[in-house]
Write a protein that holds these residues in place. Structure first.
Motif, PDB file in Angstrom:
ATOM      1  N   TYR A 173       1.299   2.192  -8.035  1.00  0.00           N
ATOM      2  CA  TYR A 173       0.982   1.043  -7.189  1.00  0.00           C
ATOM      3  C   TYR A 173       1.371   1.298  -5.735  1.00  0.00           C
ATOM      4  O   TYR A 173       0.595   1.035  -4.813  1.00  0.00           O
ATOM      5  N   LYS A 174       2.568   1.837  -5.531  1.00  0.00           N
ATOM      6  CA  LYS A 174       3.020   2.132  -4.164  1.00  0.00           C
ATOM      7  C   LYS A 174       2.140   3.195  -3.510  1.00  0.00           C
ATOM      8  O   LYS A 174       1.762   3.081  -2.341  1.00  0.00           O
ATOM      9  N   ALA A 175       1.805   4.227  -4.262  1.00  0.00           N
ATOM     10  CA  ALA A 175       0.976   5.301  -3.706  1.00  0.00           C
ATOM     11  C   ALA A 175      -0.423   4.798  -3.372  1.00  0.00           C
ATOM     12  O   ALA A 175      -1.001   5.162  -2.340  1.00  0.00           O
ATOM     13  N   LEU A 176      -0.967   3.939  -4.216  1.00  0.00           N
ATOM     14  CA  LEU A 176      -2.297   3.394  -3.965  1.00  0.00           C
ATOM     15  C   LEU A 176      -2.312   2.584  -2.674  1.00  0.00           C
ATOM     16  O   LEU A 176      -3.264   2.667  -1.877  1.00  0.00           O
ATOM     17  N   GLY A 177      -1.252   1.823  -2.439  1.00  0.00           N
ATOM     18  CA  GLY A 177      -1.191   1.001  -1.233  1.00  0.00           C
ATOM     19  C   GLY A 177      -1.259   1.801   0.047  1.00  0.00           C
ATOM     20  O   GLY A 177      -1.757   1.313   1.063  1.00  0.00           O
ATOM     21  N   THR A 178      -0.773   3.036   0.012  1.00  0.00           N
ATOM     22  CA  THR A 178      -0.792   3.887   1.208  1.00  0.00           C
ATOM     23  C   THR A 178      -2.015   4.788   1.264  1.00  0.00           C
ATOM     24  O   THR A 178      -2.202   5.509   2.246  1.00  0.00           O
ATOM     25  N   THR A 179      -2.844   4.753   0.226  1.00  0.00           N
ATOM     26  CA  THR A 179      -3.996   5.651   0.134  1.00  0.00           C
ATOM     27  C   THR A 179      -5.320   4.934   0.367  1.00  0.00           C
ATOM     28  O   THR A 179      -6.326   5.562   0.713  1.00  0.00           O
ATOM     29  N   LEU A 180      -5.341   3.618   0.185  1.00  0.00           N
ATOM     30  CA  LEU A 180      -6.576   2.859   0.351  1.00  0.00           C
ATOM     31  C   LEU A 180      -7.133   3.007   1.766  1.00  0.00           C
ATOM     32  O   LEU A 180      -6.373   3.163   2.725  1.00  0.00           O
TER      33      LEU A 180
END
Length: 310
Positions: free
Chosen positions: A124-131
Motif C-alpha cells: 500500500y505504501k509503495a503504491l502510493g508513491t508509484t501512482l
C-alpha cells in the motif's frame, strides 16, 4: 518510475490505435460494446466516472462505489466491463475515467515491474508513491482477492500438493489456464518460473471467472489462475495452493481516484465502504452473484450497502 510511465504511455498509444481501428469498422474489439469504450475527458455532467474490469467482482465493486456516492447526492456514472488493467488503467491516467476499484499488489507490479513489496502495508505504501501524479489511493479495505494457482482435489491428491512448491516438479505435465495478461505479468507465468522453477506444458488463454472454472472442472486445463474469493473454489471443491515463496503480493481492494475528483465528501464515502469490506464479505458477495438465481450486481450491491448501514 520513468520506465513504468513509458510503459503506460506505450499501452495508451496502443489503446488509441485499437479504438481508432474499431471506429473504422474493425471487427476485433476486446472491450465488447463500443458504448463502454472510455475516450476523451468526461463532461462535468458525468460527475465521477467509475470504471470496472471484465470480471463480476470488479463490476460489483464499481456498482457499490456508484451507489454509495449517488446515495449521498454525489453525481457519478459508470463504464463497466472495460477489459483488463492493460486497457482500463491508461484510461484513468488520461482522464477518461475518474475512479476504479483496484487491487494493490497487481497494480503496483503493473506500474513497477521491479516492485518487491509483499505485505499489505508495504504494498500500500509503495503504491502510493508509484501512482501517476494525477491519481491517489484512498483507504484500502482489509478485503483481499489474490491470484492463486488452483487445481482440482483429484490433482492435489495425485501430487500430494498443498502448495505451489509441491506442484512445481509436475508442472511440465500440466496445461495451465488463465487470462492473456497472466502470461507476461511479473507475478504470472514469469514469476512461477523464477520463484518455483515451474514451467507448464502449455498455456490456454481463458476469460476470468466461469470460463476458467469450467475448463478446470472439465479437465481442459489441470491448473488455473483463479482469484481466492472466486465461488467456484467452494462450489467445485477446488484446492487453492499456498504460495510460500510469495509470488503473489497482497491484493487489498483499494479505490484509485483522480485527485481532482477526490473531495472530502467523496473520500469519506469511499473510505467508509472500504472500512466495511473484508475478505469473507467479498467472497460471500461473489457467491451471491454466482447463485442459481443470478441476481444483478446492482441488487447485490444495494442489499449489502443497506445491511451495513451505508
Amino acid at each position: 518510475m520513468k520506465n513504468s510511465m513509458k510503459a503506460i504511455a506505450g499501452v495508451a498509444a496502443g489503446l488509441a490505435a485499437m479504438l481508432a481501428l474499431t471506429a473504422c469498422g474493425g471487427s476485433s474489439n476486446p472491450l465488447g460494446s463500443s458504448s463502454n469504450v472510455p475516450s476523451g475527458t468526461p463532461s462535468a455532467s458525468a460527475g465521477i466516472v467509475i470504471g470496472s474490469a471484465n470480471f463480476p467482482e470488479s463490476q460489483l465493486l464499481g456498482q457499490i462505489y456508484w451507489q454509495a456516492l449517488t446515495d449521498k447526492g454525489i453525481k457519478a456514472s459508470q463504464k463497466a466491463n472495460l477489459g483488463s488493467r492493460e486497457v482500463y488503467f491508461p484510461a484513468i491516467e488520461q482522464g477518461a475515467l475518474d475512479l476504479l476499484p483496484e487491487y494493490t499488489g497487481s497494480l503496483l507490479q503493473y506500474l513497477n515491474k521491479n516492485a518487491t513489496q509483499v505485505s499489505s502495508d508495504d504494498v500500500y505504501k509503495a503504491l502510493g508513491t508509484t501512482l501517476p501524479s494525477n491519481l491517489i489511493e484512498l483507504n484500502q479495505a482489509s478485503a483481499q482477492d489474490a491470484d492463486a494457482v488452483v487445481v482440482t482435489k483429484a490433482t492435489a491428491d495425485q501430487y500430494h500438493a498443498k502448495s505451489i512448491t509441491d506442484l512445481a516438479p509436475h508442472c511440465g505435465d500440466l496445461v495451465f489456464g488463465g487470462p492473456p495478461e497472466f502470461i507476461t505479468r511479473v507475478d504470472g507465468i514469469p514469476g512461477l518460473k523464477s520463484k518455483y522453477n515451474c514451467t507448464f506444458k502449455s498455456y490456454t488463454q481463458l476469460s476470468a471467472g466461469v470460463v476458467t472454472a469450467t475448463a478446470l472442472k472439465n479437465g481442459d486445463v489441470q491448473a488455473a489462475d483463479i482469484f481466492t474469493t472466486d465461488p467456484s473454489i467452494t462450489q467445485y471443491g477446488f484446492v487453492a495452493l499456498s504460495d510460500p515463496n510469495n509470488d503473489f503480493a497482497a491484493q487489498n481492494v483499494v479505490p484509485i481516484i483522480n485527485k481532482a475528483k477526490a473531495t472530502d465528501q467523496v473520500k469519506q464515502v469511499l473510505n467508509a465502504v472500504s472500512a466495511k469490506l473484508d475478505t469473507k464479505t467479498l467472497a460471500d458477495l461473489g457467491a451471491q452473484l454466482a447463485s442459481p438465481s443470478k441476481p444483478d450486481v446492482s441488487t447485490v450491491a444495494k442489499q449489502w450497502l443497506t445491511q451495513v448501514g451505508l
